[in-house]
Design an enzyme around this catalytic site. Structure first.
Site, PDB file in Angstrom:
ATOM      1  N   SER A 131       0.921  -1.185   0.003  1.00 31.26           N
ATOM      2  CA  SER A 131      -0.167  -0.065   0.046  1.00 31.26           C
ATOM      3  C   SER A 131       0.959   1.160  -0.105  1.00 31.26           C
ATOM      4  CB  SER A 131      -0.853   0.006   1.121  1.00 31.26           C
ATOM      5  OG  SER A 131      -1.624   1.404   1.575  1.00 31.26           O
ATOM      6  N   TYR A 181      -1.326  -0.673  10.528  1.00 32.43           N
ATOM      7  CA  TYR A 181      -1.318  -1.127   9.169  1.00 32.43           C
ATOM      8  C   TYR A 181      -0.274  -0.610   8.592  1.00 32.43           C
ATOM      9  CZ  TYR A 181      -3.397  -1.201   4.502  1.00 32.43           C
ATOM     10  OH  TYR A 181      -3.907  -1.551   3.244  1.00 32.43           O
TER      11      TYR A 181
END
Length: 262
Positions: free
Chosen positions: A135, A148
């Site tokens: 990501s 995350y």
């Protein structure tokens, strides 16, 4: 037909980016094995495109070894691993529980590490390749998402290590870093934006979170699948250890200059 006579294993292949990659590989002649913990979405995609379904936790070594036995028995080998499973790890660090942190590790980093470790012997035999879905959170830090963000940074480090260690054995490893992508998981996050800013719908929420992105829109799952499938194909035969962002140019923006934008 870039994937004729090739077999791909896709973790988290029942929804979003994983499902889009599965569709593309099947359209281009490849065999696909979908691996995930929830059988229902996996079966829905498999019924649509004609793929194999294996219900397993990608972070569980024993489960992945069993999954690979099935893949090799069904298709004769393995050529591509798409390490796509991920999610979780959002919340302020000061209030994040040990359980949430551990889940972030398991869902994002362990799934990539374990699936890569178990697939490597097969990929060495086939001179195959790995694509890790990280990501732009692996390149930058978003607010209140330490779990995350940290694990996606870890995924990039893992992919670089795999590229370094196994390139000489014929296995390429690359990373794709999407920005905002319109998926069911992102839709849930957009609903929170709708409520926070009293917007009318999630379309307005996506517009808000991408207003400073040069292309001015979120990606689709197919946008990301195109990048993934390029890296997984023979067209990328000399690409190893690369990080490909699919973020509409978000990472090119100089944040301190936003005040000068029209």
């Amino acid at each position: 037909m870039r994937f004729s006579n090739k077999t791909a294993l896709i973790t988290g292949g029942g929804t979003g980016i994983g499902a889009a990659v599965a569709r593309r590989i099947r359209q281009e002649g490849g065999n696909v094995a979908l691996v995930g913990r929830r059988p229902e979405p996996l079966r829905a995609v498999a019924d649509e495109i004609g793929a194999s379904v294996i219900t397993a936790d990608a972070a569980d070594g024993a489960a992945m070894r069993e999954a690979l036995e099935t893949v090799v028995e069904d298709f004769g080998g393995l050529d591509i691993l798409i390490a796509n499973a991920g999610g979780h790890g959002v919340g302020p660090t000061i209030s994040m529980s040990d359980e949430t942190w551990d889940l972030a590790i398991r869902m994002n980093l362990n799934t990539a590490f374990v699936s890569a470790r178990e697939c490597l012997p097969h990929l060495i035999r086939s001179k195959g390749n790995i694509v890790v879905l990280a990501s732009i959170a692996g390149l930058f830090a978003g607010p209140d998402a330490a779990g995350y963000v940290t694990m996606k940074h870890g995924c990039i480090g893992l992919a670089k290590s795999l590229a370094r260690d196994y390139g000489r054995k014929g296995v390429r490893t690359n990373t794709v870093c999407p920005g905002w992508v319109r998926t069911a998981m992102a839709d849930e996050q957009m609903q929170a934006v709708v409520e926070k800013f009293k917007l009318r719908n999630i379309d307005e929420a996506y517009a808000l979170v991408t207003k400073d992105v040069p292309l001015g829109r979120p990606a689709t799952a197919n946008d990301v699948a195109g990048a993934v499938c390029f890296l997984a194909s023979a067209e990328a035969a000399m690409i190893n250890g690369a990080i490909l962002t699919v973020d509409g140019g978000a990472g090119t923006v100089d944040l301190p200059t936003l005040a000068f934008a029209d």
